[in-house]
Each structure stands twice: as C-alpha cells, then as structure tokens.
Design a protein around this motif. Structure first.
Motif, PDB file in Angstrom:
ATOM      1  N   ARG A 232     100.883 -29.505  60.033  1.00  0.00           N
ATOM      2  CA  ARG A 232     100.852 -28.098  60.465  1.00  0.00           C
ATOM      3  C   ARG A 232      99.506 -27.690  61.072  1.00  0.00           C
ATOM      4  O   ARG A 232      99.476 -26.996  62.102  1.00  0.00           O
ATOM      5  N   LEU A 236     101.353 -26.112  66.749  1.00  0.00           N
ATOM      6  CA  LEU A 236     101.670 -24.706  66.930  1.00  0.00           C
ATOM      7  C   LEU A 236     103.029 -24.431  66.297  1.00  0.00           C
ATOM      8  O   LEU A 236     103.890 -25.311  66.248  1.00  0.00           O
ATOM      9  N   PHE A 238     106.390 -21.705  66.271  1.00  0.00           N
ATOM     10  CA  PHE A 238     107.117 -20.660  66.977  1.00  0.00           C
ATOM     11  C   PHE A 238     108.367 -20.317  66.175  1.00  0.00           C
ATOM     12  O   PHE A 238     108.660 -20.925  65.149  1.00  0.00           O
ATOM     13  N   PRO A 250     100.072 -28.662  70.602  1.00  0.00           N
ATOM     14  CA  PRO A 250      99.341 -27.584  71.274  1.00  0.00           C
ATOM     15  C   PRO A 250      99.259 -27.740  72.786  1.00  0.00           C
ATOM     16  O   PRO A 250      99.323 -26.754  73.520  1.00  0.00           O
TER      17      PRO A 250
END
Length: 363
Positions: A232, A236, A238, A250
């Motif tokens: 994590r 990223l 979402f 990323p």
C-alpha cells in the motif's frame, strides 16, 4: 478519487497495449502482459496482432521453436503462453490456487495413489521424450491399474510443471499435445516460485487499476489482501463507481476517459476479458452472457473500447470469410473503422495466397 467506468476502460486498454500499436517485440509483449491465454493454438497470435506494431505470426513461432516462450498450465489452471523466465516461477506461485483445486476435484479417482511416486514416474517418463497424454496415462496405469485414468493424467499435469512442446502451437502447423518437463525444456535449474509482491506489481502494470478480487480472479489464488496491504505505501488507491477499492502503480498511465479507442479484434479467451472480478470496465452488463455458447467462447471485437460483438472466421481453400456480428447498430463511421481493422487483421493473419471477404451478420 473515484474512477469512472470509462476511465478504467481507457487505463486498462493502455496497459493491455490496445489503445495504439505498441513498439515491442513479441517476447517483450508476452512478458509485459504476464502471459497470453492459450487454451487454443491461434489466440496468442490474434492477441499480439491486435496489440503490436509490425507483428508477424512467424515472430511468435520463432520464439516457441527457440524455447524462449512455451505453452504451460498456469493462471487459473489453464494453458498460457509464457516466456522462459516466467513459465515455471509463475506456475509454482499459482500452484496452491486453481491448480490444486482442480486436483482436489479428482482425488476420488486417486485412491491408493502415492502422489510423490506419481510425480517421480511422470518426470522419468517425459524426461525420456515428449509424451502425449495418452502415452503418459498408459505409463501410469501400469503402476496403478485400478485408478481412474483421467484422474491420473490430471494429477500429473497439476503436480509437475510440463510444457506442450512444438510443433503444437506453431503458426500454420499442427501437432498433438505432447508434454515435457518444463525446466528441462528451458534448460533451467530448479525454479523457485515467483515473488508474490513483484507479481502484484506486474499485474497492476498490465491490468490495473484493480482490486484484490480482480487479481485473485486473474491468477486463481485467494487471500491476497495481505500482499496488497504490504504494498500500500508504494501504491495509489482509488474507488470505482460502486465503491470498490482499486490499487495502482503511481507512474502507470491513466488516460483521459475521452481518449479515442480504435476497434480491435480479439481471440476467444483473451485475458482482457478474463482478468477482473468486475468486467464491466470492458464488458457492458447487457452483453455479459453473449460471448459464450455452452462451453464455447467466441472471438470478440471492441468498439470505443468496449465489447461490441463477436466475429467468426471460415477458412476454405478458395476463400477466407470473416463475419462480424455486432450486438447493437453501428454508426457509419464505426462500421468503416471496424471494416478497416478487419482488413488489417486478415492481411496479417489470413492465408496470403487466398482472397478474403468481410461480411456483417446483420446485412
């Protein structure tokens, strides 16, 4: 941040090399895509033709003949084309998932069978020369005549990494399935399983943004949440429109949702359609059941990045005919673009000395 279905679609198509022809070699593409679904022999060729700039089917055949790629049971306990570097490590990584579950389904027919002994006998048999499943089954039945013959073959396939040797899978040639121990085929020392965290990153690079369940669907493993949690800090996060958490690299491309997506013709079982728990990023809900008839998967095509129909190919000595069967009415521009892509596909993969025609099922 919430990613719309169209944004997910464009990101996935970009990772899958389907927004624009990729300037990669066939070997580089097979590595990037973490393998190509290969239950049938032609799909890997159509998969690469839809994705690569300047691809020729001889490119993949040459890699198979030189043993730089091969066909092996791996993800979801189905046959995939993998590079020599990936084949055995990925197979060993996913062993405890769908492959072991498949073996469990046949355990009743293996009463009294010593599985360690079965692996040793299988290895000795296929190390002499490639063996057809029928030959391997006959060999194992000498040791366990009361066992279920199919269960013996399944157990051998599930417990020992074996490749399907050429000429099986070569373009324009045929050959029955013949099995050989994978590490000997590649002339490799014993291989450890692929690193799970690294495989998560590679999956996201080829299929992301994606959820934990998406990756579990792709590889056949379960309980992958801890791996994503370890990673994590490097990822990223979402949400999709349904609130599902998605992870991504990323620096991975996430194009604008209005980025043009040209039409693409894909083979049956293409991993684009099989590698997410929620497939609505490519498959509209109303078309979810239309790509299969019984156990038979159909070849499909994309319009504006989404599944829009199926296609059939009839090949005779006189003519090759592609029939395009859209699920909904196409605009004039969509039909023109689709026809142009069909012509490109047939020029590339159709017999070069036989004329071709393109028809529409609704015509």
């Amino acid at each position: 941040m919430v990613l719309s279905t169209r944004a997910l679609n464009r990101a996935t198509l970009d990772r899958q090399l389907l927004l624009r022809p990729a300037p990669l070699t066939a070997e580089q593409a097979v590595h990037h895509l973490v393998g190509l679904q290969a239950q049938n022999t032609k799909p890997p060729y159509y998969a690469l033709a839809a994705r690569l700039e300047g691809f020729r089917p001889e490119d993949l055949s040459a890699l198979m003949e030189s043993r730089r790629v091969a066909r092996i049971v791996s993800l979801r306990s189905t046959v995939h084309t993998h590079t020599a570097a990936d084949a055995v490590p990925l197979r060993r990584l996913v062993q405890s998932g769908a492959i072991d579950r498949e073996l469990t389904m046949f355990r009743k027919g293996l009463d009294g069978v010593d599985l360690d002994r079965l692996v040793a006998l299988t290895a000795a048999c296929v190390d002499e020369r490639p063996r057809t499943p029928k030959e391997l089954r006959a060999h194992l039945l000498q040791e366990w005549p009361a066992a279920d013959p199919q269960a013996l073959t399944v157990a051998a396939r599930c417990l020992l990494p074996m490749v399907q040797v050429t000429p099986r899978g070569l373009w324009g040639r045929s050959g029955q399935v013949a099995l050989f121990r994978a590490e000997k085929w590649f002339d490799q020392p014993p291989q450890d399983p692929a690193d799970l965290d690294e495989t998560v990153l590679r999956y996201l690079g080829a299929f992301g943004p994606a959820s934990v369940k998406d990756m579990q669907t792709w590889c056949g493993l379960t309980r992958l949440r801890p791996a994503f949690e370890r990673l994590r800090p490097r990822l990223l996060a979402f949400r999709d429109e349904h609130g599902t958490e998605l992870f991504d690299l990323p620096d991975a491309p996430r194009p604008d949702e209005d980025t043009p997506a040209p039409p693409r013709f894909l083979p049956e079982f293409d991993n684009l359609l099989l590698s997410h728990a929620d497939r609505t990023r490519v498959v509209p809900a109303e078309h979810r059941t239309r790509t299969w008839t019984g156990n038979q998967a159909h070849r499909v095509f994309l319009v504006d990045g989404f599944l829009a129909g199926i296609w059939h190919l009839e090949e005779t000595r006189q003519r090759t005919t592609m029939t395009i069967d859209p699920f909904t009415r196409l605009t004039r521009a969509q039909r023109a673009d689709l026809t142009a892509e069909a012509e490109r596909t047939l020029r590339l993969l159709g017999p070069r000395d036989i004329p071709y025609e393109i028809t529409y099922a609704s015509s």
